[in-house]
Design an enzyme around this catalytic site. Structure first.
Site, PDB file in Angstrom:
ATOM      1  N   GLU A 194     -12.428  -4.381  -4.328  1.00 24.74           N
ATOM      2  CA  GLU A 194     -12.905  -3.003  -4.112  1.00 24.74           C
ATOM      3  C   GLU A 194     -12.156  -1.993  -4.989  1.00 24.74           C
ATOM      4  O   GLU A 194     -12.636  -0.876  -5.199  1.00 24.74           O
ATOM      5  CB  GLU A 194     -12.738  -2.605  -2.641  1.00 24.74           C
ATOM      6  CG  GLU A 194     -13.719  -3.289  -1.694  1.00 24.74           C
ATOM      7  CD  GLU A 194     -13.415  -4.767  -1.468  1.00 24.74           C
ATOM      8  OE1 GLU A 194     -12.223  -5.142  -1.450  1.00 24.74           O
ATOM      9  OE2 GLU A 194     -14.366  -5.562  -1.324  1.00 24.74           O
ATOM     10  N   ASN A 195     -10.996  -2.392  -5.493  1.00 18.92           N
ATOM     11  CA  ASN A 195     -10.199  -1.438  -6.293  1.00 18.92           C
ATOM     12  C   ASN A 195     -10.836  -1.087  -7.644  1.00 18.92           C
ATOM     13  O   ASN A 195     -10.451  -0.104  -8.282  1.00 18.92           O
ATOM     14  CB  ASN A 195      -8.769  -1.957  -6.521  1.00 18.92           C
ATOM     15  CG  ASN A 195      -7.896  -1.904  -5.286  1.00 18.92           C
ATOM     16  OD1 ASN A 195      -6.988  -2.720  -5.113  1.00 18.92           O
ATOM     17  ND2 ASN A 195      -8.135  -0.949  -4.390  1.00 18.92           N
ATOM     18  N   ASP A 210       0.834  -1.216   0.000  1.00 23.51           N
ATOM     19  CA  ASP A 210       0.000   0.000   0.000  1.00 23.51           C
ATOM     20  C   ASP A 210       0.868   1.264   0.000  1.00 23.51           C
ATOM     21  O   ASP A 210       1.974   1.261   0.538  1.00 23.51           O
ATOM     22  CB  ASP A 210      -0.914  -0.022   1.236  1.00 23.51           C
ATOM     23  CG  ASP A 210      -2.095   0.924   1.073  1.00 23.51           C
ATOM     24  OD1 ASP A 210      -2.358   1.382  -0.060  1.00 23.51           O
ATOM     25  OD2 ASP A 210      -2.749   1.212   2.093  1.00 23.51           O
ATOM     26  N   ARG A 222       2.166  -4.842   6.104  1.00 27.56           N
ATOM     27  CA  ARG A 222       1.421  -3.810   5.385  1.00 27.56           C
ATOM     28  C   ARG A 222       2.232  -2.522   5.422  1.00 27.56           C
ATOM     29  O   ARG A 222       2.659  -2.080   6.492  1.00 27.56           O
ATOM     30  CB  ARG A 222       0.039  -3.564   5.990  1.00 27.56           C
ATOM     31  CG  ARG A 222      -0.714  -2.514   5.156  1.00 27.56           C
ATOM     32  CD  ARG A 222      -2.188  -2.390   5.441  1.00 27.56           C
ATOM     33  NE  ARG A 222      -2.802  -1.536   4.430  1.00 27.56           N
ATOM     34  CZ  ARG A 222      -4.061  -1.560   4.053  1.00 27.56           C
ATOM     35  NH1 ARG A 222      -4.880  -2.445   4.603  1.00 27.56           N
ATOM     36  NH2 ARG A 222      -4.520  -0.746   3.134  1.00 27.56           N
TER      37      ARG A 222
END
Ligand code: IPE
Ligand code: IPE
Ligand code: MG
Length: 246
Positions: free
Chosen positions: A73-74, A26, A194
């Site tokens: 969701e992207n 991310d 992440r």
């Protein structure tokens, strides 16, 4: 290009490395915006970071790497960005396949692949078939992946098998359920990394991550390098994994 630290850093214990590392890559957009560049430049640089991490995992003896490349969701992002990403995935796959063969990488894609552009699906199938017998490292790319969608499709498939009398209700256990997920042949992640500081899972491997160790860093994905990975592994080796016991 940083120097390639091929050897496992001496403060890491080879015997206690995670078997499987998962990453939520991310912060590409923010990385680009911080330097006044369009978001897509961040995605380009993100590919380089992933490529180096894959090599590093191989060099240091990690057996499986799973990277979150595109979530269910992207699709809600601006069309130009989505189209750029789809084209980027296809181009990178075509470009990297020979290197993956050389490095003995077995690539696999997790997600609802049938909704991806046809030409990308073709490239995905070719790369999976070509590398299927490689055993240097298992590299999973979550593309159009959503854990809820994955769990639901498993529920549907299992319900159908029950309805058709192929299995009995009491045969449904954790092992059977796991075999119906995209990760059927992948062990659960031991470590989740992440980047970009967000403290959430964003619909990634919800079932598989039940006992993963979480490592979140503020570094943005394009800046995540071997030294950052070293730090993540070092932190992992300080943890005490109890799995509910004492
Ligand atoms: C992650 O970076 C890459 C993808 C989701 C494809 P982002 O694009 O989410 O970057 P930020 O979070 O907006 O900075
Ligand atoms: C997660 O990042 C998905 C990928 C890295 C592919 P997002 O940027 O989509 O996640 P949110 O929106 O911050 O939760
Ligand atoms: Mg993001």
């Amino acid at each position: 290009m940083q120097t390639r630290l091929k050897e496992l850093p001496i403060d890491l214990d080879r015997e206690r490395l995670p078997r499987h590392v998962a990453v939520i890559m991310d912060g590409n957009g923010r990385w680009a915006q911080r330097q006044g560049l369009p978001r897509i430049m961040g995605h380009r640089r993100g590919v380089d970071a992933l490529k180096d991490l894959l090599r590093c995992c191989k060099d240091w003896g990690i057996k499986a790497l799973t990277a979150y490349a595109f979530s269910t969701e992207n699709w809600g992002r601006p069309l130009e960005e989505v189209e750029f990403l789809m084209t980027l995935f296809e181009r990178v796959l075509r470009r990297e396949i020979d290197d993956m063969m050389k490095e003995n990488v077995q690539i696999q894609f997790l997600g609802n692949l049938s909704a991806l552009p046809q030409s990308l699906q073709g490239e995905i199938q070719r790369s999976m078939t070509k590398t299927q017998d490689n055993n240097g490292i298992q590299f999973n790319v979550a593309t159009n992946y959503g854990a809820r969608q994955e769990i639901l499709q498993a529920v549907h498939a299992i319900a159908q098998e029950v309805q058709e009398g192929k299995i009995q209700l009491d045969e449904i256990d954790e092992a059977l359920f796991s075999r119906h997920l995209y990760t059927a042949n992948v062990s659960d992640p031991d470590l989740l990394i992440r980047t970009s500081g967000e403290m959430r899972l964003s619909n990634f491997l919800l079932w598989q991550m039940a006992y993963a160790e979480l490592y979140i860093t503020d570094i943005l994905w394009p800046d995540f390098d071997r030294e950052q990975f070293h730090q993540a592994l070092f932190a992992y080796q300080q943890r005490k994994r109890r799995f509910g016991k004492i």
